[in-house]
Each structure stands twice: as C-alpha cells, then as structure tokens.
Write a protein that holds these residues in place. Structure first.
Motif, PDB file in Angstrom:
ATOM      1  N   PHE A 153     -38.927  -2.420  97.039  1.00 42.69           N
ATOM      2  CA  PHE A 153     -39.671  -3.204  96.047  1.00 42.69           C
ATOM      3  C   PHE A 153     -39.942  -4.634  96.531  1.00 42.69           C
ATOM      4  O   PHE A 153     -40.433  -5.463  95.770  1.00 42.69           O
ATOM      5  CB  PHE A 153     -38.905  -3.238  94.714  1.00 42.69           C
ATOM      6  CG  PHE A 153     -37.455  -3.636  94.846  1.00 42.69           C
ATOM      7  CD1 PHE A 153     -37.080  -4.974  94.845  1.00 42.69           C
ATOM      8  CD2 PHE A 153     -36.476  -2.663  95.001  1.00 42.69           C
ATOM      9  CE1 PHE A 153     -35.748  -5.329  94.979  1.00 42.69           C
ATOM     10  CE2 PHE A 153     -35.134  -3.024  95.135  1.00 42.69           C
ATOM     11  CZ  PHE A 153     -34.772  -4.358  95.124  1.00 42.69           C
ATOM     12  N   SER A 197     -30.584  -3.816  90.895  1.00 42.43           N
ATOM     13  CA  SER A 197     -31.472  -4.344  89.855  1.00 42.43           C
ATOM     14  C   SER A 197     -32.927  -3.976  90.097  1.00 42.43           C
ATOM     15  O   SER A 197     -33.756  -4.034  89.191  1.00 42.43           O
ATOM     16  CB  SER A 197     -31.355  -5.869  89.776  1.00 42.43           C
ATOM     17  OG  SER A 197     -31.967  -6.488  90.900  1.00 42.43           O
ATOM     18  N   ARG A 198     -33.249  -3.637  91.363  1.00 38.88           N
ATOM     19  CA  ARG A 198     -34.609  -3.310  91.779  1.00 38.88           C
ATOM     20  C   ARG A 198     -35.574  -4.462  91.484  1.00 38.88           C
ATOM     21  O   ARG A 198     -36.739  -4.254  91.135  1.00 38.88           O
ATOM     22  CB  ARG A 198     -35.091  -2.004  91.118  1.00 38.88           C
ATOM     23  CG  ARG A 198     -34.256  -0.793  91.497  1.00 38.88           C
ATOM     24  CD  ARG A 198     -34.934   0.503  91.096  1.00 38.88           C
ATOM     25  NE  ARG A 198     -36.256   0.643  91.705  1.00 38.88           N
ATOM     26  CZ  ARG A 198     -36.455   1.005  92.968  1.00 38.88           C
ATOM     27  NH1 ARG A 198     -35.447   1.267  93.769  1.00 38.88           N
ATOM     28  NH2 ARG A 198     -37.695   1.103  93.447  1.00 38.88           N
ATOM     29  N   LYS A 199     -35.081  -5.670  91.687  1.00 39.80           N
ATOM     30  CA  LYS A 199     -35.912  -6.852  91.465  1.00 39.80           C
ATOM     31  C   LYS A 199     -35.408  -7.980  92.352  1.00 39.80           C
ATOM     32  O   LYS A 199     -34.209  -8.259  92.394  1.00 39.80           O
ATOM     33  CB  LYS A 199     -35.833  -7.277  89.987  1.00 39.80           C
ATOM     34  CG  LYS A 199     -36.655  -8.504  89.669  1.00 39.80           C
ATOM     35  CD  LYS A 199     -36.467  -8.915  88.220  1.00 39.80           C
ATOM     36  CE  LYS A 199     -37.233 -10.201  87.910  1.00 39.80           C
ATOM     37  NZ  LYS A 199     -36.987 -10.660  86.520  1.00 39.80           N
ATOM     38  N   ASP A 202     -35.071 -14.665  91.388  1.00 37.53           N
ATOM     39  CA  ASP A 202     -35.957 -15.823  91.242  1.00 37.53           C
ATOM     40  C   ASP A 202     -35.501 -16.913  92.195  1.00 37.53           C
ATOM     41  O   ASP A 202     -34.336 -17.001  92.567  1.00 37.53           O
ATOM     42  CB  ASP A 202     -35.910 -16.358  89.806  1.00 37.53           C
ATOM     43  CG  ASP A 202     -36.422 -15.325  88.808  1.00 37.53           C
ATOM     44  OD1 ASP A 202     -37.317 -14.548  89.185  1.00 37.53           O
ATOM     45  OD2 ASP A 202     -35.917 -15.292  87.675  1.00 37.53           O
TER      46      ASP A 202
END
Length: 203
Positions: A153, A197-199, A202
């Motif tokens: 991702f 978390s697949r993110k 930030d």
C-alpha cells in the motif's frame, strides 16, 4: 533489550539525499523479506509480541526473531528481542506450511512461543509481510541503517541506529539531517504496526 533511534524521512527525495551524503561511509546493502506469524487466536499479538522470519538477499541467510513489549517514544524504540539463525530452506517451508514451525525442536525462540505464549493447539498462522532495502553505513562510530520499506500500500523511509546511548546519538543524527536540510520526524510506530494497519503513518 534492543534500543534504537528511529527517524522517519518524508519521501524518496529525502532518502536519496541522505544516501548520497552517506555514500562514502557505505558498508553493505541488504535486500530483506520479512514474514510474520501469530497464534491462531492472536496469542502473540494480544501479548504485544511479534514473531518474524527475515530472509536476506532471497535465500542467502535467514534469521528467526521474537520481539516483545515494544515502546516507541520521541524517536527512541525499546523492545525485548531474541534472534537465532535459521536454515533458509526450512524457513521457506515453514512460510508455506506454518504448522511445521512448532515441530522444530532445536529453536529456543519456538520453545518460548510454545511455553510462554501458549501457542500450540491451532498452531501458527502466517500473516504475510513486506520487503525492505536496508543500506548500512559506518558513520562517526555509529552503524546507521537507511531503510526503504515496500508495503503493498506504499513505501516508507526511515533512518535507524541501534544504540547504547540513544539520547546522545539521536542528537547527532538530528544534527546530520538538519545541517543538510533533510526533513524528518520521529517514528511513532514499528514497521510491523504499519504493516498491520495497512496505512503509512502521517508525517
């Protein structure tokens, strides 16, 4: 206990700039594949433990590890860590058929997984993983690891330094980055946490 300074770089441009600056200090570059496991009932992750195979340069080397109780604060990571060399061929077989892992009697880590964390019935489950290009530099008496971590991702960039004096070494790394106009932030989560978390985090 493994203690590391972890500083996140915002993008490939910052990664490349730092790589160019450190190039005279280059020691090694490793192509790593990280594969993670958990108990069928999440017995490891529910106890803040991470069980991992790390393959180097395809199958040239394999390391089995168990990390527990990780804490990251102000760019400094602390975790209990145990590592063992592992036969890459057997490691690949265990990735394909995770039930094979608990049948390995020669590993102290797998003994701990069975006895301390109670992973037995239901066995282990392969969670998948990610790839990482790790470039190692010997700089100012420190071993720096510049990572380009490739998830399905997105890509994350990070500078790591295992340290006995993390506050001192963090200041040295901050000075290196600031002097050369390279933006950075303190890493707040582990690579495994990002994977789960697949993110991407930030900035």
């Amino acid at each position: 206990m493994e203690v590391e300074v972890k500083l996140r770089l915002p993008d490939s441009e910052a990664h490349q700039k730092l790589s160019d600056i450190l190039s005279p200090c280059h020691a090694n570059t490793f192509f790593q594949e990280n594969v993670f496991f958990d108990g069928a009932n999440a017995k490891l992750s529910s106890n803040l433990a991470v069980h991992r195979f790390r393959f180097y340069d395809d199958n040239s080397r394999c390391v089995l590890s168990l990390k527990a109780k990780p804490v990251i604060y102000n760019g400094i990571s602390r975790a209990e860590e145990h590592e063992e060399p592992f036969d890459p061929t057997i490691g690949r077989a265990c990735v394909a058929e995770p039930w094979r892992l608990l049948a390995v009697d020669s590993s102290e880590i797998l003994k701990q997984v069975r006895e301390e964390f109670g992973v037995g019935e239901g066995g282990l489950v392969c969670l998948g993983g990610f790839r990482n290009v790790r470039t190692v530099y010997n700089w100012e008496g420190l071993k720096l690891e510049l990572d380009e971590t490739k998830y399905d991702f997105g890509t994350n960039y990070e500078l790591e330094c295992e340290s006995l004096s993390p506050e001192r070494d963090k200041k040295l790394l901050e000075k290196l980055l600031k002097t050369n106009g390279i933006e950075f932030s303190y890493s707040k989560v582990s690579k495994f946490a990002i994977f789960r978390s697949r993110k991407l985090p930030d900035s």
